[in-house]
Design a protein around this motif. Structure first.
Motif, short mmCIF file in Angstrom:
data_model
loop_
_atom_site.label_atom_id
_atom_site.label_comp_id
_atom_site.label_asym_id
_atom_site.label_seq_id
_atom_site.Cartn_x
_atom_site.Cartn_y
_atom_site.Cartn_z
N ARG A 70 0.82 -1.20 0.00
CA ARG A 70 0.00 0.00 0.00
C ARG A 70 0.86 1.25 0.00
NH1 ARG A 70 -4.45 -0.99 4.49
NH2 ARG A 70 -5.26 0.91 3.57
N MET A 71 2.10 1.10 -0.37
CA MET A 71 3.03 2.21 -0.38
C MET A 71 2.45 3.42 -1.12
SD MET A 71 5.60 2.17 1.26
CE MET A 71 7.23 2.72 1.57
N LYS A 72 1.91 3.14 -2.29
CA LYS A 72 1.40 4.23 -3.13
C LYS A 72 0.27 4.97 -2.42
CE LYS A 72 0.27 4.58 -8.02
NZ LYS A 72 0.00 3.70 -9.18
N GLU A 73 -0.66 4.17 -1.92
CA GLU A 73 -1.81 4.74 -1.22
C GLU A 73 -1.34 5.57 -0.03
OE1 GLU A 73 -4.20 1.78 0.66
OE2 GLU A 73 -4.89 3.32 2.07
N ARG A 125 -1.72 9.52 0.85
CA ARG A 125 -2.34 9.99 2.09
C ARG A 125 -1.42 10.94 2.84
NH1 ARG A 125 -5.59 4.78 4.37
NH2 ARG A 125 -6.28 6.20 5.99
N VAL A 126 -0.13 10.57 2.90
CA VAL A 126 0.83 11.45 3.57
C VAL A 126 0.90 12.78 2.83
CG1 VAL A 126 3.27 11.78 4.09
CG2 VAL A 126 2.18 9.61 4.60
N ALA A 127 0.91 12.70 1.50
CA ALA A 127 0.99 13.92 0.71
C ALA A 127 -0.22 14.81 0.96
CB ALA A 127 1.09 13.57 -0.78
N THR A 171 7.71 7.44 7.11
CA THR A 171 8.75 8.25 6.50
C THR A 171 8.68 8.18 4.98
OG1 THR A 171 10.23 6.38 6.63
CG2 THR A 171 10.36 7.99 8.42
N VAL A 172 7.55 7.71 4.48
CA VAL A 172 7.43 7.58 3.04
C VAL A 172 7.53 8.97 2.39
CG1 VAL A 172 4.93 7.66 3.14
CG2 VAL A 172 6.02 6.66 1.17
N ASP A 173 8.28 9.05 1.31
CA ASP A 173 8.44 10.32 0.60
C ASP A 173 7.54 10.29 -0.62
OD1 ASP A 173 9.15 12.48 -0.79
OD2 ASP A 173 11.32 12.12 -0.75
N PRO A 174 6.40 11.01 -0.53
CA PRO A 174 5.37 10.88 -1.57
C PRO A 174 5.90 11.24 -2.96
CG PRO A 174 4.61 12.25 0.24
CD PRO A 174 6.04 12.00 0.49
N SER A 175 6.70 12.28 -3.05
CA SER A 175 7.12 12.73 -4.38
C SER A 175 7.95 11.64 -5.06
CB SER A 175 7.92 14.02 -4.27
OG SER A 175 9.03 13.81 -3.44
N LEU A 188 5.68 8.62 -6.03
CA LEU A 188 4.77 8.82 -7.15
C LEU A 188 5.54 8.87 -8.46
CD1 LEU A 188 2.28 11.32 -5.57
CD2 LEU A 188 1.92 8.92 -6.12
N ARG A 189 6.78 9.33 -8.39
CA ARG A 189 7.58 9.37 -9.60
C ARG A 189 7.96 7.94 -10.03
NH1 ARG A 189 12.19 12.33 -8.05
NH2 ARG A 189 10.87 13.72 -6.87
N GLN A 190 8.13 7.10 -8.98
CA GLN A 190 8.61 5.74 -9.24
C GLN A 190 7.65 4.92 -10.10
OE1 GLN A 190 9.34 3.24 -5.78
NE2 GLN A 190 11.44 3.90 -5.93
#
Lengths: 879, 126
Positions: free
Chosen positions: A783-786, A790-792, A869-873, A876-878
């Motif tokens: 669920r990393m993307k999700e 959410r963090v973003a 600590t997920v870095d949304p930017s 999402l680029r990945q």
């Protein structure tokens, strides 16, 4: 025949990886060329001739396929392909592979080790003919660590009068003696047995012969000895010429008749006798006294007789004997047990082993559940790959086979490593001198079969789960959604698996904590003496002269000498210390009793003979009255100190000091009362005990108990020095009392249980951590993307956390709850394994819950941090 | 769809098995009569004698040859052919000769029985 030879060639081709493709190609080329040449001769243009030739030859591919199929074994080839493919896949995820193999190694290893012991102890019959028909006579009341039940005359009566046994033998076990043969002198331990012993057991000698009933003609008529294989080896170097020579056991001369086979070790699995002598040559007329319960009785049932009927038959005889010999025979009813495991303790040992086997299987189940959920997760991640393969035409069956092969590839090295570890463990156990005696654990075919079975079962258990998923998957869906796309269904199979795993782990954790707590409690149990800070010194004079005894004055002088050692605070002697076995109730009578028969006795306390000062040296608290004194000489009235149970059972609340009773036909007055303690084992209920005075019972061996505050090794040297100075020929053995108590039977069961359950608890904790960690980490990665989005969008930490590790934590809670409930339901069972173990104990339950919460926190910490600590930017680029 | 597929493949397999069985027998007989031959030679003989059996798809001979060789009914080795090219020559082994004899017996028996059935006239069965 034709089929066989063909199959063999094909198999060989497969193994040698022989491929005839080149040969086929050359032959085909040759053929087509020849056809083309023929066509050219018929007048075709070369190009057309070649084309026609190829047409006539037919399609090349199917022919090659047929040729290949004919050449080798296609099924094997495919399997090989799949195995190679699986290896590649597993190499790509080394952590998963490692975790899986280690989990399996532990799960299977613990089972093989436990099964190895259970196999050796429970499944191996005694090395006698028809062991299933052999029964041991026991008295109705349950007794621990006591083999002898019957007097020799009573045995003879039973043997003569019973109608239910085809044969009956008796033996008196574990007779210490000094063996002298040439210049060999050593202490040995043997059995005195009835003449029919070897015949009834159906054992054949390895060398020489055994004695038989017709070798005996009354007391002291058969001075023969049979050696065990071990003694023959160690003392006589396997010299066949010893048969017919004489040896001395203590002061008596015996002729060596023969040597027992190496497999035969008597009728007890743990305690192996060094020698066998006819019982008529053992203690002489002492054997004929009806109150001496000297022998253990074994018998073979007649065909068609049940043990129940036989027991009734024998009980009727003992009741009759009690009428005929009212002074000596108590007429205690009889039951029959299987011989081999310390008589009545066999039940405990069996129960313990069965329970531990059960718990080990639970570890196995938890491990498999863990792997199954890992595998299921992996299969979901590989959904796209699997879907692609289905879309390309692979059958579902083939995919399933692939997954099971993967499972097997993991479980086989796991099983092999487990076997190696278990082998080492069992070998160590074999070398270990347990207080129970020899534990001959051999890794036999049955253990290997069990290992193989566990390996395959594990592979099937955790391999079948992803197979189920594959069976259901729709290629189109999977292709469209990609990894992580399928919404989390409500209670997925994996959730159930994890909850099961946690339940089992909680159960195991509870059991091990309960065991540890009971161990701690046992260590704090009031023993009635304080072994800490006390030393035991034993003096063995038997190698100087058998049955050597010291005079009272000599003993007194020694006590005085020891008291003079600096740092010693108290010295006393006692005939035997608690927990070393050999205790027997001695009947006592009220004053005025005329006939000292069993019925007239009022109590049968354990009796110790102690010197003045023993109570202080042992740390036994005097509750009322005084200690014995040297002034209580043989000429003075007999005196005794008793414990509180004795006083209460005899006189209730009335003061016991000054009361009198008759023991060993002597009127004895009570001068002191001491606290209760444990004497035979820890499980025993309060036992009445009487301490008689050494100064009034001067014969018999003594053990010095010395209390001091100096370091144990210092004081040990001083003790040894002092005693040797007084008796230069004696062998002195000085030990810490702690070691004696810890090393003997008393604490052994608790220790063994604590160690066994502790190891399982540890494994369970490990499995719980890996299970929760695996689930949480998997959740987060899916669920990393999700989570990134959410963090973003500014989601609360709390929400992100609950999305990331909420489900595993919930499952942890549910599983723990179930585990705790099951543990409480099974507390009765657990109590059987470990003395006083109680999972309902709030401390144990609390500790288990805390531990589980702690483990859960550790296991979910890393995935949770990753989610936070997920870095949304970046994320999402990945994608 | 799935079912038709299976039946079809099973049908072709059966047909092929029968054909292979006949073919194998013919190979053995050819080698028995003519001595060592290479694949092309065998195919030619069979085509000549049987007519249409190997007029197409001569390649199907090779799996049959391999099967017979693995049954040790025939043996093979490389040798120069007439036009000095390397070719693989097949020859009948003693076991192959026994197999041929046995198979021939079976064929004769079967043929005789079938022939008798076809000879029966309606009047004879009363």
């Amino acid at each position: 025949m034709r089929f066989m030879s063909r199959s063999l060639t094909r198999l060989l081709n497969f193994i040698r990886r022989h491929r005839g493709n080149d040969r086929l190609a050359e032959e085909v080329l040759c053929h087509i060329t020849a056809l083309a040449e023929e066509n050219v001769r018929a007048g075709m243009l070369p190009q057309e001739a070649y084309r026609q030739a190829k047409l006539k030859f037919g399609a090349w591919e199917p022919i090659r396929e047929d040729f290949r199929a004919e050449e080798s074994v296609p099924l094997f080839e495919d399997l090989l392909e799949e195995i190679r493919y699986s290896f590649r896949g597993l190499r790509r995820s080394p952590v998963f592979t490692l975790v899986a193999v280690v989990t399996l190694t532990l799960g299977i290893g613990v089972n093989i080790a436990v099964f190895g012991v259970a196999n050796a102890v429970l499944l191996h019959p005694l090395e006698v003919s028809d062991p299933g028909n052999l029964y041991e006579l026991r008295l109705k009341p349950w007794t621990s660590f006591k083999l002898a039940t019957t007097s020799y005359p009573a045995f003879e009566d039973l043997q003569r009068r019973n109608t239910t046994f085809s044969g009956m033998l008796a033996f008196a076990g574990y007779i210490q003696a000094r063996l002298t043969a040439g210049n060999v002198v050593r202490r040995v331990n043997g059995h005195a047995v009835t003449g029919n012993y070897f015949d009834l057991l159906g054992v054949k000698p390895e060398l020489g012969r055994f004695f038989h009933p017709d070798d005996e003609h009354g007391l002291n008529s058969a001075p023969y000895v049979v050696l065990s294989n071990e003694l023959w080896q160690s003392a006589f170097n396997r010299d066949p010429a010893v048969v017919g020579t004489t040896v001395r056991l203590d002061n008596d001369t015996f002729t060596i008749l023969g040597v027992a086979p190496a497999r035969f070790h008597g009728t007890e699995q743990f305690v192996w006798p060094d020698y066998w002598i006819p019982i008529v040559n053992w203690v002489g007329s002492y054997l004929q006294i009806r109150t001496n319960q000297l022998v253990t009785v074994l018998g073979r049932l007649r065909p068609g007789v049940t043990p129940q009927q036989a027991a009734e038959n024998l009980s009727a005889i003992t009741a009759q004997l009690a009428k005929e010999y009212p002074k000596t025979d108590a007429g205690v009813p009889v039951r029959l047990v299987r011989p081999g495991l310390y008589a009545d303790d066999g039940e405990v040992i069996r129960g313990f082993l069965y329970s531990v086997t059960g718990l080990a299987l639970l570890v196995f189940v938890a491990g498999c559940a863990n792997l199954a959920s890992l595998f299921a997760a992996r299969a979901v991640d590989r959904g796209r790959e699997l879907a692609l393969r289905i879309a390309l035409g692979a059958s579902r069956w083939r995919l399933a086979r692939q997954l099971i092969i993967e499972a097997l590839i993991l479980s086989l090295p796991g099983g092999a490593a487990a076997l190696a570890i278990a082998y080492a463990l069992l070998a160590a156990l074999n070398r270990w001198q347990s207080p129970y005696g020899h534990l001959a654990v051999s890794v036999d075919a049955r253990v290997y079969v069990a290992a193989l079975l566990l390996t395959f079962v594990s592979a099937l258990l955790f391999g079948i789960i992803p197979v189920r998923q594959v069976w259901r998957s729709h290629p189109l869906h999977a292709m469209k959604s990609g990894p992580g796309g399928t919404p989390l269904r409500k209670p997925a199979l994996r959730d159930v698996l994890l909850a099961t795993q946690i339940t089992v782990c909680m159960l195991l954790l509870l059991a091990s904590l309960a065991a540890v707590r009971s161990m701690a409690r046992v260590l704090k149990l009031p023993l009635g003496f304080h072994p800490q800070g006390a030393m035991l010194a034993e003096m063995d004079l038997s190698l100087v002269e058998p049955n050597h005894d010291l005079s009272l004055d000599r003993k007194k002088a020694m006590i005085q000498a020891l008291t003079n050692i600096p740092g010693v605070t108290a010295v006393g002697t006692v005939n035997r210390v608690p927990f070393t076995g050999g205790l027997r109730g001695v009947p006592i009578f009220r004053p005025g009793t005329a006939e000292f028969t069993v019925e007239n006795s009022v109590l049968a306390p354990y009796v110790f003979v102690m010197s003045p000062g023993y109570l202080e040296a042992a740390g036994t608290r005097l509750v009322y009255g005084r200690d014995l004194a040297w002034s209580d000489t043989a000429e003075k009235p007999r005196v005794a100190v008793v414990n509180e149970t004795f006083a209460r059972q005899m006189w209730g609340e009335a003061p016991a000091i000054g009361q009198r009773f008759i023991i060993r036909e002597r009127l004895t007055e009570i001068v002191g009362v001491v606290e209760d303690g444990k004497y035979h084992n820890l499980q025993e209920p309060s036992q009445p005990v009487a301490y008689l005075s050494l100064s009034q019972n001067e014969r018999g061996s003594i053990i010095f108990v010395v209390r001091s505050h100096r370091a144990p090794n210092e004081i040990a040297v001083a003790l040894d020095h002092t005693l040797i100075g007084m008796e230069p020929d004696a062998q002195i053995k000085v030990q810490r009392w702690d070691d004696v108590v810890g090393g003997v039977n008393a604490l052994f069961p608790v220790r063994a249980a604590t160690i066994a359950l502790g190891v399982m608890g540890l494994l369970a904790a490990l499995l719980a951590v890996t299970g929760i960690f695996g689930m949480a980490a998997y959740n987060v990665s899916r669920r990393m993307k999700e989570l990134g989005i959410r963090v973003a969008l500014g989601a609360h930490t709390r929400h992100v956390m609950s999305a990331a590790v909420g489900r595993p934590i919930l499952l942890l809670g549910i599983g723990s709850l179930f585990g705790a409930l099951l543990g409480m339901l099974g507390s009765r069972l657990l109590g059987q394994i470990v003395y006083q173990a109680n999972p309902r104990d709030p401390a144990v339950l609390g500790a288990a819950i805390l531990l589980m919460a702690f483990l859960g926190a550790i296991a979910s910490a890393i995935p949770a941090t990753r989610a936070l600590t997920v870095d949304p930017s970046k994320l999402l680029r990945q994608e | 769809m799935l079912f038709t597929n299976t039946t079809e493949s099973r049908g072709t397999k059966n047909k092929r098995d029968v054909q292979q069985g006949t073919l194998a027998l013919m190979v053995l007989k050819t080698l028995d009569v003519l001595g060592p031959l290479h694949g092309y030679g065998i195919a030619r003989r069979i085509e000549q004698i049987s007519g249409d059996l190997l007029s197409v798809n001569q390649g199907t001979l090779y799996p049959v040859l391999l099967k017979l060789e693995q049954e040790r009914a025939i043996a093979s080795k490389w040798a120069p052919s007439q036009n000095n090219r390397r070719a693989r020559f097949y020859s009948l082994t003693s076991r192959g000769r026994r197999v041929l004899g046995a198979e021939k017996g079976k064929w004769d028996q079967t043929a005789a029985i079938v022939a008798r059935f076809f000879d029966v006239e309606p009047g004879q069965l009363a």
